[in-house]
Design an enzyme around this catalytic site. Structure first.
Site, mmCIF file in Angstrom:
data_model
loop_
_atom_site.group_PDB
_atom_site.id
_atom_site.type_symbol
_atom_site.label_atom_id
_atom_site.label_comp_id
_atom_site.label_asym_id
_atom_site.label_seq_id
_atom_site.Cartn_x
_atom_site.Cartn_y
_atom_site.Cartn_z
ATOM 1 N N ARG A 146 -2.650 -11.164 12.104
ATOM 2 C CA ARG A 146 -2.865 -9.810 11.583
ATOM 3 C C ARG A 146 -3.717 -9.846 10.322
ATOM 4 N NH1 ARG A 146 3.049 -8.069 10.783
ATOM 5 N NH2 ARG A 146 2.107 -6.408 9.546
ATOM 6 N N ARG B 113 -11.590 1.581 8.961
ATOM 7 C CA ARG B 113 -11.496 0.129 9.128
ATOM 8 C C ARG B 113 -12.749 -0.482 9.724
ATOM 9 N NH1 ARG B 113 -5.317 -1.407 10.980
ATOM 10 N NH2 ARG B 113 -4.283 -0.634 9.111
ATOM 11 N N LYS C 171 0.816 -1.216 0.000
ATOM 12 C CA LYS C 171 0.000 0.000 0.000
ATOM 13 C C LYS C 171 0.848 1.263 0.000
ATOM 14 C CE LYS C 171 -2.472 -0.712 3.687
ATOM 15 N NZ LYS C 171 -1.779 -1.964 4.099
ATOM 16 N N ARG D 251 13.162 -8.841 12.278
ATOM 17 C CA ARG D 251 11.954 -8.709 13.088
ATOM 18 C C ARG D 251 11.586 -10.083 13.632
ATOM 19 N NH1 ARG D 251 7.760 -4.842 9.682
ATOM 20 N NH2 ARG D 251 9.198 -3.138 9.184
ATOM 21 N N ARG E 84 10.560 -10.434 4.650
ATOM 22 C CA ARG E 84 10.883 -9.072 5.104
ATOM 23 C C ARG E 84 11.322 -9.075 6.563
ATOM 24 N NH1 ARG E 84 6.379 -4.441 4.747
ATOM 25 N NH2 ARG E 84 5.696 -5.346 6.722
#
Length: 203
Positions: free
Chosen positions: A142, A86, A11, A131, A125
């Site tokens: 998520r 949302r 996005k 991470r 990623r």
């Protein structure tokens, strides 16, 4: 305009392209939250109290942040919202903000993608950026939250005839080309209807 899409769908990249194309400001709710928390504003402190407790920030706080941001002068000539609304409560609130200004939404672009492909993309990623908390389980959670929250929202905009779905998997140039085609077809047409663009998919 609104830009909606699951985590990992790209996005941010597409928001930058759309904003530059139309000369409008790109507004990310994530950026708004971080700025308010960093600057310890009244709303930022309220949001932080929920985040620190592991709770969702209520619509009232999020809505107030959005209202303040859209009242800034750089949004007067148009804007692209990324990450809001949302919930249906937020949809109604955004309608009220825009109506008060004499505006209405022109287009909602929804980036779509296969969940498992996005999970793998986000795991790569996470590995690159160290991470360690972004496990497959966390990422799928998520994703589930995203779809739970946004299905009613996208359905509402689909009913209004301003929703355009664009396949978000592929190289950045490929996805940008699809987004560009979708913008040409929808904003250049006098009649609004739901459009779906994907790799090799007609309109």
């Amino acid at each position: 305009m609104l830009l909606i899409g699951p985590p990992g769908a790209g996005k941010g990249t597409q928001a930058t392209y759309i904003a530059e194309r139309f000369g409008i400001v790109s507004i990310s709710t994530g950026d708004i939250f971080r700025e308010n928390v960093k600057n310890e504003t009244r709303l930022g402190q309220a949001a932080k109290s929920y985040l620190d407790a592991g709770q969702f920030v209520p619509d009232s706080v999020t809505n107030a942040m959005i209202r303040e941001r859209l009242e800034q002068s750089d949004a007067d000539k148009g804007f692209l919202l990324d990450g809001y609304p949302r919930t249906l409560v937020q949809v109604d609130y955004l309608d009220e903000i825009l109506a008060a200004k004499g505006y209405e939404l022109d287009l909602v672009v929804q980036l779509t993608a296969d969940t498992e492909e996005l999970v793998q993309r986000l795991l790569l990623r996470a590995d690159r950026e160290n991470r360690s908390d972004d496990t497959a389980e966390v990422i799928r959670s998520r994703m589930e939250l995203y779809f739970t929250q946004t299905t009613a929202v996208t359905s509402r905009y689909n009913e209004r005839g301003i929703l355009t779905e664009v396949e978000g998997i592929g190289s950045i140039p490929e996805v940008t080309s699809r987004v560009s085609t979708a913008l040409d077809l929808t904003l250049g047409s006098s009649s609004r209807q739901t459009t779906t663009l994907g790799a090799g998919v007609g309109v």
